[in-house]
Design a protein around this motif. Sequence first.
Motif, PDB file in Angstrom:
ATOM      1  N   ARG A 217     -26.105  25.519  38.146  1.00 32.34           N
ATOM      2  CA  ARG A 217     -27.082  26.444  38.701  1.00 32.34           C
ATOM      3  C   ARG A 217     -28.131  25.687  39.537  1.00 32.34           C
ATOM      4  O   ARG A 217     -28.537  26.137  40.597  1.00 32.34           O
ATOM      5  N   ALA A 218     -28.494  24.515  39.042  1.00 27.36           N
ATOM      6  CA  ALA A 218     -29.505  23.726  39.753  1.00 27.36           C
ATOM      7  C   ALA A 218     -29.009  23.301  41.138  1.00 27.36           C
ATOM      8  O   ALA A 218     -29.801  23.110  42.063  1.00 27.36           O
TER       9      ALA A 218
ATOM     10  N   GLN B  64     -23.710  22.328  31.208  1.00 25.51           N
ATOM     11  CA  GLN B  64     -23.005  22.227  32.491  1.00 25.51           C
ATOM     12  C   GLN B  64     -23.351  23.419  33.379  1.00 25.51           C
ATOM     13  O   GLN B  64     -23.513  23.292  34.592  1.00 25.51           O
ATOM     14  N   GLN B  65     -23.484  24.552  32.730  1.00 23.71           N
ATOM     15  CA  GLN B  65     -23.847  25.757  33.479  1.00 23.71           C
ATOM     16  C   GLN B  65     -25.223  25.577  34.154  1.00 23.71           C
ATOM     17  O   GLN B  65     -25.399  25.895  35.331  1.00 23.71           O
ATOM     18  N   ALA B  66     -26.142  25.018  33.392  1.00 14.25           N
ATOM     19  CA  ALA B  66     -27.489  24.793  33.927  1.00 14.25           C
ATOM     20  C   ALA B  66     -27.436  23.815  35.104  1.00 14.25           C
ATOM     21  O   ALA B  66     -28.117  24.008  36.122  1.00 14.25           O
TER      22      ALA B  66
ATOM     23  N   ILE C 161     -22.944  20.122  44.906  1.00  7.92           N
ATOM     24  CA  ILE C 161     -21.890  20.996  44.407  1.00  7.92           C
ATOM     25  C   ILE C 161     -20.705  20.944  45.379  1.00  7.92           C
ATOM     26  O   ILE C 161     -20.889  20.775  46.587  1.00  7.92           O
ATOM     27  N   THR C 162     -19.470  21.016  44.863  1.00  7.62           N
ATOM     28  CA  THR C 162     -18.296  21.051  45.745  1.00  7.62           C
ATOM     29  C   THR C 162     -17.982  22.508  46.088  1.00  7.62           C
ATOM     30  O   THR C 162     -18.528  23.433  45.466  1.00  7.62           O
ATOM     31  N   SER C 163     -17.057  22.703  47.062  1.00  8.31           N
ATOM     32  CA  SER C 163     -16.736  24.092  47.428  1.00  8.31           C
ATOM     33  C   SER C 163     -16.087  24.797  46.238  1.00  8.31           C
ATOM     34  O   SER C 163     -16.287  25.996  46.015  1.00  8.31           O
ATOM     35  N   GLN C 164     -15.355  24.006  45.465  1.00  7.07           N
ATOM     36  CA  GLN C 164     -14.749  24.569  44.250  1.00  7.07           C
ATOM     37  C   GLN C 164     -15.831  25.061  43.282  1.00  7.07           C
ATOM     38  O   GLN C 164     -15.725  26.138  42.698  1.00  7.07           O
TER      39      GLN C 164
END
Length: 730
Positions: free
Chosen positions: A146-147, A141-143, A123-126
Amino acid sequence: MPVYLRIAVPSPLRRLFDYLPPADWDPEVAAALQPGTRVKVPFARRSLVGVLVATTAHSPVPMAQLKTADSVLENTPLLTPAVVELCLWAAHYYQHPPGEVFSAALSKRLREGRAPARDAWRITSQGLGLGDGALPRAPRQQAALRALRDGAAIDASDLKSRGIASNALRELEKKGLVERCEVKSSRPEPTGTGGLAPSAAQADAVAAISASTGSFSCHLLEGVTGSGKTEVYLQVITHCLRQGLQALVLVPEIGLTPQTVARFRERFDAPIALMHSGLSDAERSQSWDQARRGNAAIILGTRSAVFASCPSLGIIIVDEEHDASYKQQDGFRYSARDVAVKRAQLEGCPVLLGSATPSLESTHNALLGRYRHHRLDQRAGGRSMPALDAIDVRRQPLSAGLSPALLERCEQRLAQGQQVLLFLNRRGFAASLQCHDCGWIAECEHCDARLTVHRRRRQLRCHHCSAQRPLPQACPGCGSHSLLANGLGTEQAETFLQQHFSRWPVHRVDSDSVTDQADMARLVHTVNEGEPCILLGTQMLTKGHHFPGVGLVGVIDSDALLFSADFRGEERLAQLLTQVAGRAGRGDRPGEMLLQTHYPDHPLLKALLTRPYADIAADLLLQRQRRGLPPSGHLLLLRTDARNEGQGESFLRSVRQGGEHRVTPASQLIGPLPSAMPRRAGKHRSQLICLSPDRASASSAAAVLVAQAESLRPPAGLSWFIDVDPLDTL
Ligand code: ADP
Ligand code: ZN
Ligand code: ZN
């Protein structure tokens, strides 16, 4: 102090090349570059990807002539130090251009100069800045977000198995919320489960091999067919993985079956990288990366996997070590088994060679005490070895090569609900086509060979080149329609068997009928449902497969195997027939093998029926010793392929004349001679043989002959190569 980069550049030249570091590089930083790093260099007006072998303070090339490297492709080397050493050793030992040897240790992607695939996501900081409820309209995309929320990088394949779609990740990447990265070994503690309780012999072998972890030693596991060699490998690997080390397992070209893979996957809850010719370039590159990053606990592959970089190698296993497919037969002609032994030495780890029919080379090394010899003389699970017998077919009526006695035995076994395996090592309908009236024989235009009849496809085909033409209706010489198809092939036997045994299915297994792994997997599945059937096939049927329902193995034409002109002919025959016999009785009922022959008194056949393979191998070894042939002596072969007849021999004669006085007197030069099948695929093949009593003189003779051949200007249309430790001299 100047710094030079010594580079293996992929070219046919047998040398390394010195370059200056890229213009903007500080010499001290350049001097600290590690071997195994890829460097892009100008070469013959192109830019090529080479591998750094060393940095040096001196170069034999004058400064003014040195070129400057274009760029260094990575900060940390892609090849481990042991693999760099291994490649240098192999280039020297096989007298092969180092650049091409190093190419064998890189995946296609890396050879092309691309960066290793980054097949993990984070994941990026954004992305971290978004709340859990973001992207409500894109649940996938949400899932995915979350992963990845806890910040750790996760392998793409891992995410996939958790149900995260790769296109969701790509969408998030476009939005700058996740990014690709490389993961370094975050391998879970691997486990092996469900091992069988080993027999005493298995337990001894496992204990001895496992005890030698951490330093070089060489083990030969000689176990009769079905004795549980694979179980020994699995337990040794379990031990190795528990210490956090990787295991490299080599299997023969057609031994890497879905059955084998399944057996490993069942046993180990650990990442396995597969390497074989059936994979796409992308899949193969991924396997190389997994091995190199240490993410794969087990690397399971065919020949070329021996060059895969593994940062924490604990053991190398070579299954069916006698198998000819370990020797590459074109280009870089190495033996993966021999390279594996050298590699274990460089890595400081044990190597385990396993076979029911070890090569005379390994038998020799075991007898000399160089290898530790472990034996499994009994089949596992209390199963008995198959009974062996010959059927004298002289004066017997034969139907498609089968005698009444063999047909009757087949019928009995089938009626008892068992399966029958018939071995015939010739595909097609018939070996040749001949005119009964004038004697004309169909021959290949490009080879000194007869064409094989393929009736189903109505073709004549050459099994040595790709030539094929329509099956003639009449003799092209005299117009007669009386054409004889001589020499039985699998197609013909299949037709006969289908008619004769109409109650039972016949499965033909050869490279015409089974073309890929999926075909084979289907067949194995069907056969292993256990219904009585006939399996008819070539060598393809005899390797790596486990058919527990087979009670009878019949060898239709043993004679075709008996008379080989090559010095390894008898060894090959003993191995082949022992392996074929080993397909019988792997289930609950005892099995048998019947050999049809016109030569029931042939000494080797008689020996095979009555004595164990190990005894026969010991005899053959003595014969080789008496003749100074491998493994007592060391062979090398200089071969030419030339457009015109005679060109090759005259070239080799010049090599011999120029080099003879520098080859040690102990080495014996034989030839030049035309090879046994002088013309193949339109080229004339000749050879010069060198037989040496020890490795050192063989190695120096190889260097002399290659240097001499390189100093000559070959005529147009002639190419030459050297084969060190060739498999055959024909
Ligand atoms: P090989 O590799 O020598 O041909 P395998 O390892 O394939 O032999 O073993 C042959 C069969 O015997 C397999 O079905 C295997 O599950 C079984 N087997 C191996 N070792 C044992 C053991 N210790 N106890 C019971 N069965 C075994
Ligand atoms: Zn004719
Ligand atoms: Zn041909």
